[in-house]
Design a protein around this motif. Structure first.
Motif, PDB file in Angstrom:
ATOM      1  N   TYR A  90       0.831  -1.204   0.000  1.00  0.00           N
ATOM      2  CA  TYR A  90       0.000   0.000   0.000  1.00  0.00           C
ATOM      3  C   TYR A  90       0.866   1.256   0.000  1.00  0.00           C
ATOM      4  O   TYR A  90       0.585   2.230  -0.709  1.00  0.00           O
ATOM      5  N   THR A  91       1.909   1.250   0.797  1.00  0.00           N
ATOM      6  CA  THR A  91       2.769   2.426   0.924  1.00  0.00           C
ATOM      7  C   THR A  91       3.499   2.716  -0.381  1.00  0.00           C
ATOM      8  O   THR A  91       3.581   3.875  -0.820  1.00  0.00           O
ATOM      9  N   LEU A  92       4.013   1.678  -1.023  1.00  0.00           N
ATOM     10  CA  LEU A  92       4.671   1.896  -2.311  1.00  0.00           C
ATOM     11  C   LEU A  92       3.674   2.403  -3.346  1.00  0.00           C
ATOM     12  O   LEU A  92       4.025   3.238  -4.194  1.00  0.00           O
ATOM     13  N   GLY A  93       2.450   1.910  -3.269  1.00  0.00           N
ATOM     14  CA  GLY A  93       1.424   2.422  -4.170  1.00  0.00           C
ATOM     15  C   GLY A  93       1.217   3.909  -3.995  1.00  0.00           C
ATOM     16  O   GLY A  93       1.104   4.656  -4.979  1.00  0.00           O
ATOM     17  N   TRP A  94       1.194   4.363  -2.740  1.00  0.00           N
ATOM     18  CA  TRP A  94       1.031   5.801  -2.503  1.00  0.00           C
ATOM     19  C   TRP A  94       2.266   6.593  -2.920  1.00  0.00           C
ATOM     20  O   TRP A  94       2.149   7.747  -3.349  1.00  0.00           O
ATOM     21  N   CYS A  95       3.441   6.002  -2.840  1.00  0.00           N
ATOM     22  CA  CYS A  95       4.638   6.696  -3.336  1.00  0.00           C
ATOM     23  C   CYS A  95       4.493   7.005  -4.820  1.00  0.00           C
ATOM     24  O   CYS A  95       4.884   8.092  -5.277  1.00  0.00           O
ATOM     25  N   ILE A  96       3.915   6.078  -5.573  1.00  0.00           N
ATOM     26  CA  ILE A  96       3.707   6.324  -6.995  1.00  0.00           C
ATOM     27  C   ILE A  96       2.652   7.400  -7.194  1.00  0.00           C
ATOM     28  O   ILE A  96       2.782   8.266  -8.079  1.00  0.00           O
ATOM     29  N   GLU A  97       1.596   7.400  -6.377  1.00  0.00           N
ATOM     30  CA  GLU A  97       0.569   8.438  -6.489  1.00  0.00           C
ATOM     31  C   GLU A  97       1.130   9.816  -6.144  1.00  0.00           C
ATOM     32  O   GLU A  97       0.777  10.817  -6.766  1.00  0.00           O
ATOM     33  N   TRP A  98       2.015   9.876  -5.152  1.00  0.00           N
ATOM     34  CA  TRP A  98       2.680  11.146  -4.820  1.00  0.00           C
ATOM     35  C   TRP A  98       3.561  11.596  -5.979  1.00  0.00           C
ATOM     36  O   TRP A  98       3.589  12.784  -6.328  1.00  0.00           O
ATOM     37  N   LEU A  99       4.293  10.663  -6.570  1.00  0.00           N
ATOM     38  CA  LEU A  99       5.134  10.990  -7.727  1.00  0.00           C
ATOM     39  C   LEU A  99       4.273  11.499  -8.874  1.00  0.00           C
ATOM     40  O   LEU A  99       4.621  12.498  -9.531  1.00  0.00           O
ATOM     41  N   GLN A 100       3.148  10.844  -9.113  1.00  0.00           N
ATOM     42  CA  GLN A 100       2.207  11.281 -10.150  1.00  0.00           C
ATOM     43  C   GLN A 100       1.723  12.695  -9.885  1.00  0.00           C
ATOM     44  O   GLN A 100       1.649  13.524 -10.794  1.00  0.00           O
ATOM     45  N   ALA A 101       1.396  12.996  -8.635  1.00  0.00           N
ATOM     46  CA  ALA A 101       0.909  14.333  -8.285  1.00  0.00           C
ATOM     47  C   ALA A 101       1.962  15.391  -8.600  1.00  0.00           C
ATOM     48  O   ALA A 101       1.652  16.456  -9.162  1.00  0.00           O
ATOM     49  N   TYR A 102       3.189  15.111  -8.231  1.00  0.00           N
ATOM     50  CA  TYR A 102       4.296  16.039  -8.501  1.00  0.00           C
ATOM     51  C   TYR A 102       4.449  16.285 -10.002  1.00  0.00           C
ATOM     52  O   TYR A 102       4.578  17.433 -10.464  1.00  0.00           O
ATOM     53  N   LEU A 103       4.391  15.218 -10.793  1.00  0.00           N
ATOM     54  CA  LEU A 103       4.542  15.353 -12.233  1.00  0.00           C
ATOM     55  C   LEU A 103       3.388  16.141 -12.850  1.00  0.00           C
ATOM     56  O   LEU A 103       3.588  16.966 -13.745  1.00  0.00           O
ATOM     57  N   LEU A 104       2.167  15.915 -12.349  1.00  0.00           N
ATOM     58  CA  LEU A 104       1.004  16.606 -12.911  1.00  0.00           C
ATOM     59  C   LEU A 104       0.992  18.088 -12.571  1.00  0.00           C
ATOM     60  O   LEU A 104       0.554  18.909 -13.384  1.00  0.00           O
ATOM     61  N   VAL A 105       1.451  18.446 -11.369  1.00  0.00           N
ATOM     62  CA  VAL A 105       1.529  19.864 -11.006  1.00  0.00           C
ATOM     63  C   VAL A 105       2.384  20.611 -12.018  1.00  0.00           C
ATOM     64  O   VAL A 105       2.007  21.685 -12.523  1.00  0.00           O
ATOM     65  N   TYR A 106       3.545  20.044 -12.344  1.00  0.00           N
ATOM     66  CA  TYR A 106       4.433  20.694 -13.306  1.00  0.00           C
ATOM     67  C   TYR A 106       3.873  20.626 -14.729  1.00  0.00           C
ATOM     68  O   TYR A 106       3.978  21.592 -15.500  1.00  0.00           O
ATOM     69  N   ASP A 107       3.296  19.487 -15.076  1.00  0.00           N
ATOM     70  CA  ASP A 107       2.755  19.325 -16.419  1.00  0.00           C
ATOM     71  C   ASP A 107       1.669  20.359 -16.696  1.00  0.00           C
ATOM     72  O   ASP A 107       1.618  20.943 -17.791  1.00  0.00           O
ATOM     73  N   ASP A 108       0.824  20.618 -15.703  1.00  0.00           N
ATOM     74  CA  ASP A 108      -0.252  21.596 -15.893  1.00  0.00           C
ATOM     75  C   ASP A 108       0.290  23.016 -16.041  1.00  0.00           C
ATOM     76  O   ASP A 108      -0.236  23.807 -16.832  1.00  0.00           O
ATOM     77  N   ARG A 124      -3.764  27.327 -10.696  1.00  0.00           N
ATOM     78  CA  ARG A 124      -4.845  28.268 -10.984  1.00  0.00           C
ATOM     79  C   ARG A 124      -5.734  28.552  -9.776  1.00  0.00           C
ATOM     80  O   ARG A 124      -6.629  29.389  -9.842  1.00  0.00           O
ATOM     81  N   VAL A 125      -5.491  27.855  -8.681  1.00  0.00           N
ATOM     82  CA  VAL A 125      -6.239  28.125  -7.464  1.00  0.00           C
ATOM     83  C   VAL A 125      -5.831  29.494  -6.924  1.00  0.00           C
ATOM     84  O   VAL A 125      -4.633  29.818  -6.875  1.00  0.00           O
ATOM     85  N   PRO A 126      -6.794  30.339  -6.538  1.00  0.00           N
ATOM     86  CA  PRO A 126      -6.449  31.666  -6.016  1.00  0.00           C
ATOM     87  C   PRO A 126      -5.420  31.574  -4.887  1.00  0.00           C
ATOM     88  O   PRO A 126      -5.507  30.706  -4.024  1.00  0.00           O
ATOM     89  N   GLN A 127      -4.436  32.454  -4.924  1.00  0.00           N
ATOM     90  CA  GLN A 127      -3.362  32.581  -3.935  1.00  0.00           C
ATOM     91  C   GLN A 127      -2.308  31.469  -4.031  1.00  0.00           C
ATOM     92  O   GLN A 127      -1.381  31.439  -3.225  1.00  0.00           O
ATOM     93  N   VAL A 128      -2.447  30.589  -5.019  1.00  0.00           N
ATOM     94  CA  VAL A 128      -1.393  29.586  -5.219  1.00  0.00           C
ATOM     95  C   VAL A 128      -0.436  30.062  -6.305  1.00  0.00           C
ATOM     96  O   VAL A 128       0.728  30.348  -6.046  1.00  0.00           O
ATOM     97  N   GLY A 129      -0.923  30.168  -7.539  1.00  0.00           N
ATOM     98  CA  GLY A 129      -0.073  30.638  -8.625  1.00  0.00           C
ATOM     99  C   GLY A 129       1.194  29.820  -8.756  1.00  0.00           C
ATOM    100  O   GLY A 129       1.173  28.586  -8.684  1.00  0.00           O
ATOM    101  N   LEU A 130       2.330  30.500  -8.892  1.00  0.00           N
ATOM    102  CA  LEU A 130       3.600  29.804  -9.106  1.00  0.00           C
ATOM    103  C   LEU A 130       4.216  29.266  -7.827  1.00  0.00           C
ATOM    104  O   LEU A 130       5.281  28.651  -7.867  1.00  0.00           O
ATOM    105  N   ILE A 131       3.544  29.469  -6.697  1.00  0.00           N
ATOM    106  CA  ILE A 131       3.944  28.718  -5.491  1.00  0.00           C
ATOM    107  C   ILE A 131       3.824  27.229  -5.780  1.00  0.00           C
ATOM    108  O   ILE A 131       4.503  26.402  -5.159  1.00  0.00           O
ATOM    109  N   ALA A 132       2.995  26.883  -6.763  1.00  0.00           N
ATOM    110  CA  ALA A 132       2.813  25.486  -7.151  1.00  0.00           C
ATOM    111  C   ALA A 132       4.128  24.834  -7.562  1.00  0.00           C
ATOM    112  O   ALA A 132       4.295  23.616  -7.420  1.00  0.00           O
ATOM    113  N   ILE A 133       5.076  25.613  -8.066  1.00  0.00           N
ATOM    114  CA  ILE A 133       6.383  25.047  -8.432  1.00  0.00           C
ATOM    115  C   ILE A 133       7.069  24.483  -7.197  1.00  0.00           C
ATOM    116  O   ILE A 133       7.579  23.354  -7.205  1.00  0.00           O
TER     117      ILE A 133
END
Length: 356
Positions: A90-108, A124-133
């Motif tokens: 389960y934990t390794l599965g979530w590591c991949i989901e975390w990795l996916q999240a990181y990749l999608l933030v940059y991809d978007d 695009r969430v208000p007050q986030v902007g390039l803090i997303a990087i």
């Protein structure tokens, strides 16, 4: 307070996998929020990370993460697994989901996308902007923290670290190839061909989405990845198939159903559809592509989609999908290990004829 491992061990072996997976997520996130070994969190930063992780890690289908668990059960046999082994899966599965999240933030951010998983992209969430990087970097660091906390001391720990690093390098290199093919310099459709397309799909999608989950299960099972080159090749080809499906859905899928608004045409992407169009279009049709592809004007986008329909690319895709499926079945059944066959078929049946 019980440890995460103890709580996982207390669960019934028949507990619903998806439910347990979500519960393990909450515990892993709690550990990260209480991890003061390297950083002294303020209340504001904790609230930010708490919300940021939920927003970006959750909300998807979790196919990659759940595939680790499914593959591990098939490889080992569900009846012989103890609860600690399952917790690690389960934990390794979530590591991949975390990795996916990181990749999608940059991809978007790179693609200037509007929506992801049915809601605004994180940047695009208000007050986030390039803090997303920076948030993307935090998500990637979380993967290392989780691996260190739960796998350090395991005989395969170094292999896990090296493998995650290798997959990240392959994926970001595939992203680079995609970007310099689609975005840099003068727009030139003549450089869009099936060879370039397959390289982008293989490295940007296949390795982390298909090979990584199975490789994690194999490492957990004590296997040497060098002995599974044929399995890797099949999974990488499945990942290419998955990307082709994504490209098809980008143009022909319902945004409300698939959870995002397709922008491949506007972004001048080296998409499977445009490559197919270039291969069968006449000169007049190629001019339509040249004049309209890569423009954000809705009329231009509509003209490209109309051309795709005129070229009958929906039927071309359906024929490709059936032929691809038949070849996968042949290649899988040539594998001598029955458990491996079952792992590969479980992946194939999840993606065949998907519509989101």
């Amino acid at each position: 307070m019980a440890t995460v491992e103890q709580e996982a061990a207390n669960r019934s072996g028949d507990a619903d996998t998806t439910t347990t997976f979500k519960e393990i997520y909450s515990k892993l996130k709690e550990e990260l929020l209480n991890d003061h070994a390297c950083f002294e969190f303020t209340d504001e930063s904790l609230q930010w990370i708490d919300h940021m992780v939920d927003y970006n890690v959750l909300g998807g289908k979790c196919n990659r993460g759940l595939s680790v668990i499914d593959s591990y059960k098939i490889l080992k046999g569900v009846d012989v697994l103890n609860h600690e082994e399952m917790f690690l899966a389960y934990t390794l599965g979530w590591c991949i989901e975390w990795l996916q999240a990181y990749l999608l933030v940059y991809d978007d951010i790179i693609d200037n996308s509007l929506t992801r998983r049915g809601k605004p992209c994180w940047f695009r969430v208000p007050q986030v902007g390039l803090i997303a990087i920076n948030d993307g970097m935090i998500l990637r660091c979380h993967v290392s923290r989780i691996l260190q906390r739960h796998f350090k001391g395991k005989p395969y720990y170094v292999d896990l670290i090296d493998f995650f690093n290798e997959i990240e390098f392959k994926t970001t290199s595939g992203q680079l190839l995609d970007l310099i093919t689609s975005h840099e310099g003068e727009k030139d459709l003549t450089k869009y061909n099936m060879k370039s397309y397959r390289l982008i799909a293989q490295y940007k999608t296949s390795y982390y989405s298909f090979y990584l989950p199975v490789a994690c299960a194999l490492l957990l099972a004590g296997e040497n990845l060098d002995n599974f080159t044929g399995v890797k090749n099949i999974l990488v080809e499945m990942g290419t198939h998955y990307q082709i499906q994504d490209d098809y859905l980008d143009a022909f899928g319902d945004p409300e159903f698939i959870g995002k608004i397709g922008t491949d045409i506007e972004d001048y992407k080296c998409s499977w559809l445009v490559v197919q169009a270039l291969e069968c279009a006449n000169e007049a049709q190629k001019r339509i592509l040249s004049e309209n592809y890569g423009k954000s004007d809705p009329g231009c986008v509509a003209r490209v989609k109309d051309l795709y329909k005129d070229l009958n690319l929906e039927e071309v895709f359906r024929v490709y999908e059936m032929n691809s499926y038949n070849k996968f079945i042949t290649d899988i059944e040539a594998e001598p290990n029955k458990a491996i066959q079952n792992v590969l078929k479980s992946f194939l049946f999840k993606i065949y004829k998907r519509n989101k």
